[in-house]
Scaffold this active site. Structure first.
Site, mmCIF file in Angstrom:
data_model
loop_
_atom_site.group_PDB
_atom_site.id
_atom_site.type_symbol
_atom_site.label_atom_id
_atom_site.label_comp_id
_atom_site.label_asym_id
_atom_site.label_seq_id
_atom_site.Cartn_x
_atom_site.Cartn_y
_atom_site.Cartn_z
ATOM 1 N N LYS A 110 0.823 -1.211 0.000
ATOM 2 C CA LYS A 110 0.000 0.000 0.000
ATOM 3 C C LYS A 110 0.859 1.264 0.000
ATOM 4 O O LYS A 110 0.556 2.221 -0.716
ATOM 5 C CB LYS A 110 -0.966 -0.005 1.181
ATOM 6 C CG LYS A 110 -2.101 -1.011 0.987
ATOM 7 C CD LYS A 110 -3.018 -1.077 2.193
ATOM 8 C CE LYS A 110 -4.117 -2.105 1.969
ATOM 9 N NZ LYS A 110 -4.988 -2.235 3.156
ATOM 10 N N LYS A 190 -6.113 -9.605 -13.578
ATOM 11 C CA LYS A 190 -7.086 -9.781 -12.507
ATOM 12 C C LYS A 190 -8.003 -8.546 -12.462
ATOM 13 O O LYS A 190 -7.524 -7.419 -12.579
ATOM 14 C CB LYS A 190 -6.329 -9.899 -11.175
ATOM 15 C CG LYS A 190 -7.233 -9.937 -9.970
ATOM 16 C CD LYS A 190 -6.446 -9.794 -8.664
ATOM 17 C CE LYS A 190 -7.390 -9.816 -7.506
ATOM 18 N NZ LYS A 190 -7.421 -8.897 -6.509
ATOM 19 N N LYS A 193 -10.100 -2.722 -8.938
ATOM 20 C CA LYS A 193 -10.351 -1.301 -9.169
ATOM 21 C C LYS A 193 -9.045 -0.553 -9.429
ATOM 22 O O LYS A 193 -9.040 0.448 -10.121
ATOM 23 C CB LYS A 193 -11.170 -0.668 -8.035
ATOM 24 C CG LYS A 193 -10.550 -0.714 -6.670
ATOM 25 C CD LYS A 193 -11.461 -0.012 -5.675
ATOM 26 C CE LYS A 193 -11.011 -0.205 -4.241
ATOM 27 N NZ LYS A 193 -10.923 -1.608 -3.803
HETATM 28 P P1 ADP Z 1 -9.849 -4.533 -5.603
HETATM 29 O O1 ADP Z 1 -8.774 -5.471 -6.124
HETATM 30 O O2 ADP Z 1 -10.784 -4.128 -6.679
HETATM 31 O O3 ADP Z 1 -9.262 -3.364 -4.832
HETATM 32 P P2 ADP Z 1 -10.460 -5.545 -2.980
HETATM 33 O O4 ADP Z 1 -9.011 -5.828 -2.736
HETATM 34 O O5 ADP Z 1 -11.109 -4.401 -2.274
HETATM 35 O O6 ADP Z 1 -10.695 -5.385 -4.574
HETATM 36 O O7 ADP Z 1 -11.256 -6.894 -2.710
HETATM 37 C C1 ADP Z 1 -12.395 -7.041 -1.910
HETATM 38 C C2 ADP Z 1 -12.789 -8.506 -1.933
HETATM 39 O O8 ADP Z 1 -13.098 -8.950 -3.271
HETATM 40 C C3 ADP Z 1 -11.686 -9.448 -1.456
HETATM 41 O O9 ADP Z 1 -12.278 -10.476 -0.697
HETATM 42 C C4 ADP Z 1 -11.068 -10.000 -2.719
HETATM 43 O O10 ADP Z 1 -10.514 -11.283 -2.522
HETATM 44 C C5 ADP Z 1 -12.263 -10.039 -3.666
HETATM 45 N N1 ADP Z 1 -11.831 -9.827 -5.051
HETATM 46 C C6 ADP Z 1 -11.399 -8.656 -5.583
HETATM 47 N N2 ADP Z 1 -11.092 -8.793 -6.891
HETATM 48 C C7 ADP Z 1 -11.317 -10.080 -7.218
HETATM 49 C C8 ADP Z 1 -11.206 -10.855 -8.433
HETATM 50 N N3 ADP Z 1 -10.800 -10.301 -9.575
HETATM 51 N N4 ADP Z 1 -11.541 -12.168 -8.387
HETATM 52 C C9 ADP Z 1 -11.974 -12.737 -7.226
HETATM 53 N N5 ADP Z 1 -12.110 -12.055 -6.062
HETATM 54 C C10 ADP Z 1 -11.796 -10.756 -6.031
#
Ligand code: ADP
Ligand code: TRP
Length: 321
Positions: A110, A190, A193
């Site tokens: 981060k 993957k 956001k």
């Molecule tokens: P981002 O990668 O968009 O910032 P977060 O890290 O906030 O998403 O993830 C929130 C939840 O969603 C977590 O439990 C994470 O494992 C799941 N998650 C996020 N992106 C994916 C993805 N592409 N495939 C499966 N699970 C995901």
């Protein structure tokens, strides 16, 4: 069995969040007593705007309910409605070696991304451990990126138990969804956001479908067979389509004669239809803000009851009471 997990209110949800976090959490409600919360204290490490934090918290509550979280069966609450978690975090801090936190990948990742290196961000895993330990949680379903945080939680519970007695804290089991396929984004990385490659869970129809129509494809002519391996359309279509429709789409790739525009239209339709019942439920929730407040208030009450038992036990064990 008590199942607990938290989600940060950090913006609009995408379908990766749905398949990776919400859908599994909704399914797990059948298997035990679920405690699900909105980690708004944690979100403060990245969200600096009060209205944004409030709005994201509320949106996440609505979206989670729309996806099937059942507030009759599960305890659903805002992290900040149980301020006892901060007391437990302090108690855990006092046995937490700085070196443990210095090894945290999430802190390094981060800060490398430009997030301010505050004490809150550094101590993030301690608060997360408190979230889990405050409710005597047995099982904590999380994504792979949270694995180290779960190890720290077990470590901290062990240190407290070694110092103050084995029955002080319940040591939780992680449930890491290694097998959960990662939902690919619209560019093949993957979905995340941070990569700006997401398909929203609850977006408006036209712009959301447009995102699908803009997926990059190769220049194979309509009449020729299209490659199946490396397709950005097929793995997404698989999430929404019946076995039959998926098999048909694969066959149409292999035979040729169908263009990418057609495949994208099928994907856009399947995506839109798949979330239709949840979208409907969400509209109902948006129209009834009092209901959402009620759910969160009831959840907070239940969560505080459980938290009070654990914090009393811990206060006595460590000599604060
Ligand atoms: P981002 O990668 O968009 O910032 P977060 O890290 O906030 O998403 O993830 C929130 C939840 O969603 C977590 O439990 C994470 O494992 C799941 N998650 C996020 N992106 C994916 C993805 N592409 N495939 C499966 N699970 C995901
Ligand atoms: N750190 C988690 C995430 O970013 C959210 C979270 C906070 C959490 N406290 C928790 C998850 C307790 C599980 C248990 O996804």
């Amino acid at each position: 069995m008590r199942i607990l997990t938290g989600l940060q209110p950090s913006g609009k949800l995408h379908i990766g969040n749905y398949f990776g976090a919400m859908e599994p959490a909704v399914r797990l409600q059948e298997q035990g007593e679920a405690f699900y919360f909105i980690a708004n204290y944690h979100a403060m490490t990245t969200v600096r705007d009060a209205d944004a934090l409030r709005d994201h918290t509320r949106e996440l509550a609505i979206d989670f309910l729309a996806c099937g979280l059942d507030p009759e069966r599960s305890v659903f609450f805002r992290q900040s409605d149980v301020p006892e978690v901060n007391e437990l975090a302090w108690i855990l801090s006092s046995v937490c070696p700085v070196s443990m936190l210095e090894k945290a990948h999430s802190y390094k990742d981060k800060t490398a991304k430009g997030i301010a290196p505050t004490h809150g961000l550094f101590a993030y895993p301690v608060l997360m451990a408190a979230d889990i330990l405050l409710y005597d949680s047995n099982l904590v379903p999380v994504g792979r990126d949270q694995k180290q945080h779960l190890e720290m939680t077990r470590d901290l519970a062990g240190k407290i138990n070694d110092a103050y007695g084995e029955d002080t804290l319940v040591v939780p089991e992680p449930m890491i969804s290694e097998s959960m396929a990662v939902v690919p984004g619209l560019d093949g990385q993957k979905m995340s956001k941070s990569y700006h490659n997401t398909l929203p869970l609850f977006g408006d129809e036209k712009p959301s479908k447009k995102l699908i129509m803009r997926i990059k494809t190769d220049s194979t002519p309509v009449e020729d067979p299209k490659p199946v391996d490396g397709s950005l359309i097929l793995p997404l279509f698989r999430l929404f389509a019946s076995e039959e429709d998926y098999a048909k789409m694969v066959a149409d790739h292999q035979s040729g004669g169908v263009g990418y525009g057609d495949f994208k239209k099928r994907l856009a339709e399947a995506y839109w239809e798949y979330f239709a019942p949840m979208r409907q439920r969400r509209e109902e929730l948006l129209a009834d803000p009092g209901y959402v407040d009620e759910v969160l208030a009831k959840g907070a009450g239940r969560a505080r009851e459980e938290a009070a038992k654990v914090i009393d036990r811990v206060r006595k064990a460590v000599g604060l009471a």
